[in-house]
Design a protein around this motif. Structure first.
Motif, mmCIF file in Angstrom:
data_model
loop_
_atom_site.group_PDB
_atom_site.id
_atom_site.type_symbol
_atom_site.label_atom_id
_atom_site.label_comp_id
_atom_site.label_asym_id
_atom_site.label_seq_id
_atom_site.Cartn_x
_atom_site.Cartn_y
_atom_site.Cartn_z
ATOM 1 N N TRP A 6 39.751 4.586 -14.885
ATOM 2 C CA TRP A 6 40.739 4.970 -13.882
ATOM 3 C C TRP A 6 42.030 4.179 -14.020
ATOM 4 O O TRP A 6 43.118 4.691 -13.732
ATOM 5 N N ASN A 7 41.943 2.935 -14.461
ATOM 6 C CA ASN A 7 43.170 2.177 -14.702
ATOM 7 C C ASN A 7 43.975 2.780 -15.855
ATOM 8 O O ASN A 7 45.202 2.878 -15.788
ATOM 9 N N GLN A 8 43.305 3.201 -16.905
ATOM 10 C CA GLN A 8 43.995 3.827 -18.031
ATOM 11 C C GLN A 8 44.570 5.187 -17.652
ATOM 12 O O GLN A 8 45.620 5.596 -18.152
ATOM 13 N N PHE A 9 43.885 5.867 -16.777
ATOM 14 C CA PHE A 9 44.207 7.236 -16.378
ATOM 15 C C PHE A 9 45.266 7.296 -15.272
ATOM 16 O O PHE A 9 45.787 8.375 -14.958
ATOM 17 N N ALA A 10 45.619 6.156 -14.699
ATOM 18 C CA ALA A 10 46.401 6.110 -13.459
ATOM 19 C C ALA A 10 47.702 6.895 -13.530
ATOM 20 O O ALA A 10 48.042 7.649 -12.606
ATOM 21 N N HIS A 11 48.457 6.741 -14.615
ATOM 22 C CA HIS A 11 49.774 7.379 -14.686
ATOM 23 C C HIS A 11 49.694 8.879 -14.970
ATOM 24 O O HIS A 11 50.712 9.565 -14.909
ATOM 25 N N CYS A 48 41.804 5.793 -2.095
ATOM 26 C CA CYS A 48 43.132 6.381 -1.900
ATOM 27 C C CYS A 48 43.831 6.746 -3.200
ATOM 28 O O CYS A 48 44.817 7.481 -3.180
ATOM 29 N N GLY A 49 43.337 6.246 -4.350
ATOM 30 C CA GLY A 49 43.978 6.559 -5.620
ATOM 31 C C GLY A 49 45.431 6.136 -5.624
ATOM 32 O O GLY A 49 45.775 5.030 -5.192
ATOM 33 N N PRO A 50 46.355 7.000 -6.078
ATOM 34 C CA PRO A 50 47.774 6.646 -6.126
ATOM 35 C C PRO A 50 48.485 6.811 -4.786
ATOM 36 O O PRO A 50 49.711 6.813 -4.738
ATOM 37 N N GLY A 51 47.746 6.962 -3.710
ATOM 38 C CA GLY A 51 48.337 6.924 -2.371
ATOM 39 C C GLY A 51 49.045 8.178 -1.925
ATOM 40 O O GLY A 51 49.924 8.118 -1.057
ATOM 41 N N LYS A 52 48.651 9.331 -2.430
ATOM 42 C CA LYS A 52 49.367 10.564 -2.093
ATOM 43 C C LYS A 52 49.233 10.934 -0.614
ATOM 44 O O LYS A 52 50.135 11.540 -0.030
ATOM 45 N N ASN A 72 45.686 -0.303 -11.123
ATOM 46 C CA ASN A 72 46.835 0.486 -11.562
ATOM 47 C C ASN A 72 47.136 1.625 -10.592
ATOM 48 O O ASN A 72 48.301 1.974 -10.361
ATOM 49 N N LEU A 73 46.092 2.231 -10.042
ATOM 50 C CA LEU A 73 46.304 3.265 -9.026
ATOM 51 C C LEU A 73 46.937 2.667 -7.775
ATOM 52 O O LEU A 73 47.837 3.270 -7.179
ATOM 53 N N ALA A 77 50.415 3.508 -5.780
ATOM 54 C CA ALA A 77 50.418 3.723 -4.330
ATOM 55 C C ALA A 77 51.411 2.793 -3.646
ATOM 56 O O ALA A 77 52.099 3.185 -2.692
ATOM 57 N N SER A 78 51.517 1.559 -4.135
ATOM 58 C CA SER A 78 52.454 0.597 -3.561
ATOM 59 C C SER A 78 53.893 1.067 -3.709
ATOM 60 O O SER A 78 54.702 0.960 -2.775
#
Length: 254
Positions: A6-11, A48-52, A72-73, A77-78
């Protein structure tokens, strides 16, 4: 749970992950959140993942927390929530004890309780419920077994109407979701190549009432457009009737 993946996939998350908040058809999720929202309440997005979802929650609640295990997600989100003073992001492995997390009035989870390992998945769900105040609400969105099988049957029907032979439409019908019988019996199917837990409606009734010991208020459908299931544009014009869906569970802590 594979934090490295998931860290690699974040973007690529926003482009490749079909989430219930962005891609749903209609306003089922928003309406359910509105019914329990209050500026005197705190809410938490578990996974929450990337905070959408957080910018949607922040104006409706006193405090909005976002929890995820992939740093990374959370970084994405931050950035997304940098102008929201009442949002707090916390790095947490939600499959482990979460007694350090604050109690909240509303707990939301959108397609996060999908781990194929039953022990990890149950720890996630029980941990989330343990952070609910008495009388607090759970809004749980999960993939549907029924919908995935329904989608496959509609695709087979559409290909048959294209005048393909039985052998041809069976060959072309998307069946990559299917797994070995012992996994299918547990609702473990493939989505995007990954083993993913899907739920039956009756299974959710037992889970909420007997395992999590919550009061079940409702189980609704969160519908999606057909383009989330079928990639060929010309096929979409031939699909009519009910859309594919996730299950949306509304429950209350006793």
């Amino acid at each position: 749970m594979d934090v490295h993946y998931w860290n690699q996939f974040a973007h690529e998350y926003d482009q490749l992950v079909i989430d219930a908040f962005t891609y749903h058809h209609g306003n089922t999720l928003a309406r359910q959140i509105a019914q329990v929202a209050s500026k005197q309440k705190d809410v938490a997005d578990f996974g929450c993942g990337p905070g959408k979802l957080l910018p949607f929650l922040a104006p409706k609640f006193r405090k909005a927390y976002g929890y995820d295990f992939a740093e990374n997600l959370l970084h994405i989100a931050s950035e997304r929530c940098k102008d929201l003073s009442n949002v707090e992001l916390i790095h947490a492995d939600l499959s482990r004890p979460v007694t350090h997390l604050p109690l909240v009035d509303v707990a939301i989870s959108l397609n996060a309780a999908i781990m194929p390992e039953a022990k990890i998945r149950l720890a996630f769900l029980k941990g989330m419920v343990s952070r609910l105040k008495a009388g607090g609400h759970l809004i749980l969105n999960v993939p549907s077994v029924e919908s995935l099988l329904y989608s496959a049957s509609r695709e087979a029907e559409w290909r048959r109407k294209m005048a393909l032979s039985a052998a041809e439409y069976q060959e072309f019908t998307y069946a990559n979701c299917l797994t070995e019988p012992h996994l299918m019996a547990q609702g473990i199917l493939r989505r995007g190549g990954a083993l993913t837990k899907h739920y039956l409606k009756e299974e959710l009734i037992v889970l909420i009432r007997q395992t999590l010991r919550l009061d079940l208020l409702d189980i609704l459908k969160t519908e999606y457009d057909w383009k989330t299931e079928l990639e060929v544009e010309r096929e979409l014009r031939g699909i009519r009737g009910p859309r594919p869906w996730d299950w949306l569970v509304i429950a209350r802590a006793r």
